[in-house]
Motif scaffolding. Structure first.
Motif, PDB file in Angstrom:
ATOM      1  N   ALA A   1      51.117  28.048  52.528  1.00 30.90           N
ATOM      2  CA  ALA A   1      50.008  27.396  51.809  1.00 30.90           C
ATOM      3  C   ALA A   1      49.290  28.410  50.916  1.00 30.90           C
ATOM      4  N   ALA A   2      49.049  29.602  51.444  1.00 30.51           N
ATOM      5  CA  ALA A   2      48.353  30.622  50.641  1.00 30.51           C
ATOM      6  C   ALA A   2      49.174  30.972  49.400  1.00 30.51           C
ATOM      7  N   ARG A   3      50.502  31.064  49.575  1.00 31.97           N
ATOM      8  CA  ARG A   3      51.361  31.360  48.406  1.00 31.97           C
ATOM      9  C   ARG A   3      51.318  30.218  47.388  1.00 31.97           C
ATOM     10  N   LEU A   4      51.309  28.971  47.889  1.00 34.62           N
ATOM     11  CA  LEU A   4      51.286  27.825  46.968  1.00 34.62           C
ATOM     12  C   LEU A   4      49.943  27.719  46.248  1.00 34.62           C
ATOM     13  N   GLN A   5      48.935  28.398  46.767  1.00 43.73           N
ATOM     14  CA  GLN A   5      47.649  28.492  46.070  1.00 43.73           C
ATOM     15  C   GLN A   5      47.568  29.776  45.240  1.00 43.73           C
ATOM     16  N   SER A   6      48.664  30.525  45.201  1.00 44.37           N
ATOM     17  CA  SER A   6      48.815  31.760  44.412  1.00 44.37           C
ATOM     18  C   SER A   6      47.983  32.932  44.922  1.00 44.37           C
ATOM     19  N   PHE A   7      47.650  32.934  46.217  1.00 41.78           N
ATOM     20  CA  PHE A   7      47.019  34.126  46.801  1.00 41.78           C
ATOM     21  C   PHE A   7      48.108  35.151  47.115  1.00 41.78           C
ATOM     22  N   PRO A   8      47.876  36.425  46.804  1.00 46.92           N
ATOM     23  CA  PRO A   8      48.865  37.445  47.180  1.00 46.92           C
ATOM     24  C   PRO A   8      48.886  37.612  48.707  1.00 46.92           C
ATOM     25  N   ASP A   9      50.024  38.100  49.240  1.00 45.53           N
ATOM     26  CA  ASP A   9      50.123  38.275  50.698  1.00 45.53           C
ATOM     27  C   ASP A   9      49.108  39.297  51.209  1.00 45.53           C
ATOM     28  N   SER A  10      48.622  40.144  50.327  1.00 50.61           N
ATOM     29  CA  SER A  10      47.663  41.169  50.771  1.00 50.61           C
ATOM     30  C   SER A  10      46.259  40.577  50.992  1.00 50.61           C
ATOM     31  N   TYR A  11      46.051  39.319  50.582  1.00 54.96           N
ATOM     32  CA  TYR A  11      44.715  38.717  50.722  1.00 54.96           C
ATOM     33  C   TYR A  11      44.443  38.438  52.199  1.00 54.96           C
ATOM     34  N   LYS A  12      43.288  38.887  52.693  1.00 56.37           N
ATOM     35  CA  LYS A  12      42.983  38.737  54.128  1.00 56.37           C
ATOM     36  C   LYS A  12      42.119  37.497  54.334  1.00 56.37           C
ATOM     37  N   PHE A  13      42.561  36.588  55.196  1.00 56.79           N
ATOM     38  CA  PHE A  13      41.744  35.422  55.543  1.00 56.79           C
ATOM     39  C   PHE A  13      41.216  35.608  56.954  1.00 56.79           C
ATOM     40  N   THR A  14      39.914  35.442  57.142  1.00 56.16           N
ATOM     41  CA  THR A  14      39.346  35.589  58.477  1.00 56.16           C
ATOM     42  C   THR A  14      39.085  34.197  59.066  1.00 56.16           C
ATOM     43  N   GLY A  15      38.958  34.145  60.395  1.00 61.12           N
ATOM     44  CA  GLY A  15      38.643  32.883  61.068  1.00 61.12           C
ATOM     45  C   GLY A  15      39.851  32.321  61.803  1.00 61.12           C
TER      46      GLY A  15
END
Ligand SMILES: C[S@@+](CC[C@H](N)C(=O)[O-])C[C@H]1O[C@@H](n2cnc3c(N)ncnc32)[C@H](O)[C@@H]1O
Length: 345
Positions: A297-311
């Motif tokens: 999902a993060a890739r399909l939203q174009s976030f790089p893999d290095s982006y950190k999501f908390t929670g």
């Protein structure tokens, strides 16, 4: 390097897109502690104001964070309720439209330009009063403003169909014209290009190296259903009668995306906060028998893999589903620059 301020920043999709194009984001604001933690983990140099924009002291804090630095663009991604004769409140009332309230930030920090991103509904008659209020107020502060324009993130290199409404304001008409005529597009990207390289997973399996690449554990009946949905774009129309959901029986058209698979060579459907749940939309993997993972999902939203999501995982799905795709913002940067070039120093 142009300076921006990001209001209603969420987890930082807009900021990520601007920073990828070498912009500096001086300050950001959001009142949700979950998104604030993600934002801070990724954008340490930006002064983050975790507070309600409806409070005067929040506007003071944003202005203090900017100090006397020149702001080239203010970004406003306000959640928006349609105005009606019943819910049209003003002044100190807490129900005041957030988008109108955010204009006080513009008044205080005096940006050269303002970029609005919102739901496509902003371009419909239900929101006409909101839009004309925004335009009138900005005219009082010396800005010219476009009408709402509906665009699709898929045309800006995001591997997802995501219709959005944008508006742009600038200190002079030449800047507005420059923004309009700048040819903003990027090559289309498919689901295959975005996620095909990720390791295959079965229901309940998880990558050992990527915490976001963890497949939801599906009930055996859900897996039975997925086994019947054709790869690469199939839908629940292919389910045998005994596997149809009771609530869907004899309703071929209702919720037709539920249990649907994405297509490898198309863009993904619009991701929502339920994007890792096959019962909430066309969120099944193109060929594996499971919903997409948070990484996909993060890739399909174009976030790089290095982006950190908390929670927790539900909170991460919420952050991804609500985000502005960073690549859409990055694709707009030439138009922002063209507008800024038309504004005298
Ligand atoms: C659609 S999201 C913004 C997405 C974001 N701009 C991005 O780039 O990913 C809207 C955000 O507005 C925030 N918000 C809602 N009401 C607010 C308020 N009164 N004050 C500050 N932020 C608010 C929400 O927490 C949410 O994160």
């Amino acid at each position: 390097m142009p300076n921006a301020v990001d209001i209603f920043s969420g987890s930082g999709g807009v900021t990520q897109g601007l920073r990828a194009a070498k912009w500096r984001v001086l300050a950001a604001c959001d009142n949700d502690p979950v998104v604030a933690a993600t934002y801070r983990a990724n954008h340490r140099r930006t002064k983050f104001v975790e507070a309600d924009i409806l409070l005067d002291k929040t506007i003071d804090s944003i202005a203090a964070a900017v100090a006397d630095q020149h702001v080239h663009m203010l970004v406003i991604c306000a959640p928006c309720q349609p105005f009606s004769s019943q819910n049209r409140y003003r002044g100190d009332d807490a129900r005041e439209q957030l988008i109108i309230r955010a204009l006080s930030v513009a008044q205080r920090i005096d940006p050269d330009t303002i970029f609005f991103e919102n739901v496509p509904g902003l371009a419909t008659p239900a929101y006409r009063t909101v839009v004309s209020d925004v335009q009138k107020r900005l005219a009082e502060f010396g800005y010219v403003v476009t009408d709402p324009m509906v665009c699709d993130a898929a045309d800006f290199g995001v591997p997802q169909r995501r219709k959005r409404c944008i508006m742009f304001a600038a200190k002079n008409q030449a800047a507005l014209n420059a923004f309009r005529i700048c040819n903003v597009t990027a090559p289309r990207r498919s689901v295959f290009q975005a996620i095909a390289d990720l390791p295959a997973l079965k229901s309940g399996e998880a990558s050992e190296t990527d915490v976001l690449h963890r497949a939801r554990t599906h009930l055996p009946i859900a897996i039975q259903r997925l086994l019947h949905i054709p790869a690469d774009g199939g839908s629940r129309k292919s389910l045998p009668e005994h596997l149809e959901l009771a609530c869907h029986k004899n309703k071929a058209k209702a919720f037709s995306d539920v249990y649907g698979r994405m297509s490898w060579y198309d863009v993904a459907p619009t991701l929502t906060t339920g994007c890792t749940d096959v019962t909430r939309g066309r969120f099944a993997h193109p060929e594996q028998h499971r919903a997409i993972t948070l990484r996909e999902a993060a890739r399909l939203q174009s976030f790089p893999d290095s982006y950190k999501f908390t929670g927790r995982s539900g909170q991460v799905a919420m952050q991804i589903g609500n985000a502005v795709p960073p690549d859409m913002i990055r694709a707009f940067v030439p138009a922002f620059k063209a507008a800024l070039a038309a504004i005298p120093e």
